[in-house]
Design a protein around this motif. Structure first.
Motif, short mmCIF file in Angstrom:
data_model
loop_
_atom_site.label_atom_id
_atom_site.label_comp_id
_atom_site.label_asym_id
_atom_site.label_seq_id
_atom_site.Cartn_x
_atom_site.Cartn_y
_atom_site.Cartn_z
N VAL A 166 -3.66 6.09 -1.31
CA VAL A 166 -4.71 5.10 -1.07
C VAL A 166 -4.95 5.10 0.43
O VAL A 166 -4.03 4.80 1.19
N THR A 167 -6.15 5.47 0.86
CA THR A 167 -6.36 5.67 2.30
C THR A 167 -7.83 5.45 2.67
O THR A 167 -8.72 5.63 1.83
N ASP B 157 3.80 -4.03 3.55
CA ASP B 157 3.14 -2.92 2.85
C ASP B 157 2.68 -1.83 3.80
O ASP B 157 1.61 -1.23 3.63
N ALA B 158 3.48 -1.56 4.82
CA ALA B 158 3.17 -0.47 5.75
C ALA B 158 3.81 0.83 5.25
O ALA B 158 4.80 0.81 4.53
N GLY C 195 9.36 2.66 -5.28
CA GLY C 195 9.49 1.19 -5.39
C GLY C 195 10.66 0.72 -4.54
O GLY C 195 11.75 1.29 -4.61
N MET C 196 10.42 -0.28 -3.71
CA MET C 196 11.42 -0.72 -2.72
C MET C 196 12.03 -2.07 -3.06
O MET C 196 12.89 -2.56 -2.33
N ARG D 187 13.47 -3.01 2.78
CA ARG D 187 12.44 -3.96 3.19
C ARG D 187 13.05 -5.35 3.33
O ARG D 187 13.90 -5.74 2.53
N ALA D 188 12.60 -6.08 4.35
CA ALA D 188 13.12 -7.43 4.57
C ALA D 188 12.23 -8.49 3.93
O ALA D 188 12.55 -9.68 3.96
N ASP D 189 11.11 -8.05 3.31
CA ASP D 189 10.13 -9.04 2.84
C ASP D 189 9.91 -9.01 1.33
O ASP D 189 8.86 -9.43 0.85
#
Ligand code: AMP
Length: 413
Positions: free
Chosen positions: A155-156, A210-211, A217-218, A399-401
């Motif tokens: 997706v870009t 979402d970078a 999947g994280m 990921r921290a979020d």
């Protein structure tokens, strides 16, 4: 019952925990399994994508039920080979698994069944790709038509990146961008009756906010405090039952696990993709909440008796899982790193191996999933991150979020 579980990742570890906890499951055998699954099951070697080998193993171990975790064996026809031996199998036939194996096929079924989804074109030439990109504009969505382990989608806003991905894949599906939060809905079905599990959300991009690139999947959480009321009923009525009816009509009924990936747009839910098996890592959180015995549920679907199955039951509260990934994941994951703190309840193994000296080492990009339940989403989140804090693997990242926007009420439909 004796259950043979096929696969070796975090999804299969979560399935193994659920199956082992079912009093009706007398013996669990996993092939090839992993060091986490080894706590619950006898491990056997198998080439999971070879239908004849899996079927032979099912006969050898006297399995009453085979549960196939990953998509590649299903697309290869493992469920057909097992059933041909007269053994019940949870998982679709090779023909039905094409719903995941070919995005073009999935689009065709959705269109025939009137299922709401993005407009799309299948393209094989540079000219077709260019025309499709122009038709839909940015953000461009370019999908590999075949199986790509969750990593075939780009997706870009960058046309060159979109063109390059299309050229790399060969045949692609290019579709309109669907704005809105994503939902994964797992549905257990015998082809006709269908029971939805709790909706979950996963985090596909590698970095916070979402970078970065897409991954397998994280992290994930369930249930979704922000989901519109009636969402599951709407998806069952508008997506699941029409799709199952279409598959029956084609003579290839879909039984097993139908994974519906949705975007909740301003116009309502739209299907992003179908998968033919449990998703990873959403399975880790969804099964952590399920109190219905898992073996009985999967067996009922496998033998066509799901309509008689009692309603599903769930624990109160929430579940969160956070993936700890290898250095370099997703581009070039480093494996073989020694891992500590991973042999604790709640730590689900995705990519681990036992070294000859007994040390637990990383063997894949996604290494472990720290999974916890709690009385509410903040509590489950804190407990999952407490597990992450206890895991050591040089160079690893996470990921921290995960679930943070939901906890802070920032997810908008
Ligand atoms: P898939 O493998 O089809 O699930 O796609 C991987 C990810 O790409 C999805 O989880 C979405 O985040 C994103 N994606 C795929 N298709 C679309 C679309 N039509 N619109 C927006 N995002 C998409």
């Amino acid at each position: 019952m004796r259950v043979l579980l096929i696969g070796s990742g975090g999804r299969e570890h979560a399935l193994a925990i659920g199956l082992a906890a079912d009093p009706a499951v007398e013996q669990l055998i996993a092939a090839p399994g992993n060091p986490g699954i080894a706590q619950f099951a006898e491990l056997r070697e198998v080439t999971a994508t070879d239908p004849a080998s899996v079927a032979a193993l099912a006969v050898e171990v006297g399995a009453d039920l085979v549960v196939v975790g990953p998509e590649a064996p299903l697309v290869a026809g493992v469920a057909d080979a097992v059933r041909a031996k007269g053994i019940a199998c949870f998982g679709p036939s090779g023909a039905a698994a094409t719903l995941e194996g070919s995005k073009t096929f999935a689009k065709d079924v959705m269109s025939a069944a009137g299922v709401p989804t993005a407009r799309a074109f299948t393209c094989s030439t540079t000219e077709e790709v260019a025309a499709a990109l122009d038709e839909f504009g940015t953000p461009y969505v370019v999908k590999d038509d075949g199986l790509a382990a969750g990593k075939g989608v780009v997706v870009t806003d960058d046309r060159d990146v979109a063109l390059a991905h299309a050229a790399e894949c060969g045949r692609v599906v290019i579709e309109e961008y669907l704005p809105g939060p994503e939902v994964s809905l797992f549905v257990v079905t015998d082809g006709e009756a269908a029971l939805p599990l709790l909706p979950a959300q996963d985090f596909k991009r590698v970095g916070d906010g979402d970078a970065g690139p897409n991954t397998g999947g994280m992290g994930a959480y369930t249930p979704l405090p922000w989901a519109p009321s009636g969402l599951v009923d709407q998806v069952m009525a508008e997506v699941v039952h029409p799709t199952l009816a279409e598959m029956r009509g084609r003579g290839t009924p879909f039984s097993g696990l139908l994974y519906v990936g949705l975007a909740i747009t301003g116009q309502g839910p739209r299907v992003i993709e179908f998968n033919a098996r449990f998703g990873d890592p959403e399975t880790q959180v969804v099964l952590a909440m399920l109190t219905t015995p898992l073996g009985g549920l999967l067996r009922a679907a496998a033998i066509g008796e799901l309509a008689a199955h009692p309603p599903l039951t769930w624990r109160d509260g929430s579940a969160v899982t956070v993936v700890v990934a290898s250095e370099g994941y997703p581009e070039a994951p480093r494996t073989g790193g020694v891992l500590t703190g991973a042999e604790r309840p709640g730590v689900i193994h995705s990519g681990t191996a036992r070294r000859a000296d007994g040390a637990l080492v990383s063997s894949g990009g996604r290494v472990v999933c720290a999974t916890a339940t709690g009385a509410d989403l903040p509590a489950a989140r804190s407990a999952a991150y407490a597990l992450v804090d206890g895991i050591e693997l040089a160079g690893s990242h996470h990921r921290a979020d995960i679930a943070l926007a939901a906890v802070e009420g920032r997810v908008r439909v």
